[in-house]
Design an enzyme around this catalytic site. Structure first.
Site, short mmCIF file in Angstrom:
data_model
loop_
_atom_site.label_atom_id
_atom_site.label_comp_id
_atom_site.label_asym_id
_atom_site.label_seq_id
_atom_site.Cartn_x
_atom_site.Cartn_y
_atom_site.Cartn_z
N ASP A 1 0.86 -1.11 0.01
CA ASP A 1 0.07 0.09 0.02
C ASP A 1 0.93 1.35 -0.03
O ASP A 1 1.94 1.13 0.53
CB ASP A 1 -0.79 -0.06 1.03
CG ASP A 1 -1.44 1.19 1.42
OD1 ASP A 1 -2.53 1.59 0.55
OD2 ASP A 1 -1.65 1.92 2.53
N ASP B 1 0.01 4.89 0.92
CA ASP B 1 -0.07 6.15 1.94
C ASP B 1 -0.33 5.16 3.34
O ASP B 1 -1.30 4.47 3.40
CB ASP B 1 -1.36 6.89 1.85
CG ASP B 1 -1.26 7.74 0.58
OD1 ASP B 1 -0.05 8.23 0.32
OD2 ASP B 1 -2.01 7.63 -0.58
#
Length: 220
Positions: free
Chosen positions: A51, A53
């Site tokens: 991922d 952020d």
């Protein structure tokens, strides 16, 4: 003549929108192509996805400014540890700021470029630019981003690992048949941490778990 349209008149339903694949030829040459383990390396994942952020970089809501990109602790070491084994690394990221009119593809590309300046090239970037009500199959926790990234790399989802900071990341991994590892942050809800089948205190530890000899291959 007026009246209700028949099935023939209505026509086929529109196809769900697709994710963005942002990787360029240079990223593919430098990051992909070595991650199909065989022999004694059969236990290693074929790819590791992160991922963006809250996992690789600090979570700045709807960020389109590369100057605000800040790697999280151990991110450099974690990504480097995967690359050192010749395993492709990728990013799978929801970016609903595009659907909300807060970001453009140019903004997303600029942040991608800055992340790669700081952390090195990634073999693939799979990005969902849609909102929650757009009917796509790629917004995590749906599996579309994982499937798209795997398709680009030519690997099976069940030979990959997705590392993220919220339940949607683990949901996407589970839906795609991948292994999911949670790295909680202060923004991660307690119930998400409690419900994670596998977690780690930081990104480097998560990568070490993902690469642990025998674990991935023995369970698949």
């Amino acid at each position: 003549m007026t009246g209700r349209p028949t099935a023939r008149q209505a026509g086929p339903a529109p196809a769900p929108p697709d994710p963005w694949l942002l990787d360029g030829p240079a990223a593919r040459r430098r990051g992909a192509g070595a991650g199909r383990p065989s022999g004694t390396r059969a236990a290693l994942p074929a790819a590791v996805f992160f991922d963006r952020d809250g996992t690789l970089i600090a979570d700045v809501p709807y960020n389109g400014d590369p100057d605000l990109v800040a790697p999280l602790p151990t991110a450099r070491e974690a990504v480097a540890a995967v690359r050192a084994l010749g395993i492709p690394v990728g990013v799978v990221s929801n970016q609903s700021g595009v659907a909300r009119g807060l970001l453009t593809r140019r903004h997303v590309e600029a942040v991608r470029a800055r992340v790669e300046e700081l952390l090195g090239p990634f073999a693939v970037w799979a990005v969902c630019p849609h909102g929650p009500d757009d009917g796509c199959g790629c917004r995590k926790p749906a599996p579309g981003l994982v499937h798209a990234a795997c398709g680009r790399l030519g690997v099976r989802p069940d030979r990959t690992v997705l590392i993220g900071d919220i339940a949607a990341d683990l949901g996407a991994a589970r839906a795609a048949g991948a292994r999911g590892i949670l790295v909680p942050t202060p923004q991660t809800r307690p119930e998400e941490t409690a419900g994670a089948p596998e977690s780690a205190p930081d990104l480097l530890t998560a990568v070490r778990q993902a690469l642990a000899a025998g674990r991935n291959g023995a369970e698949r």
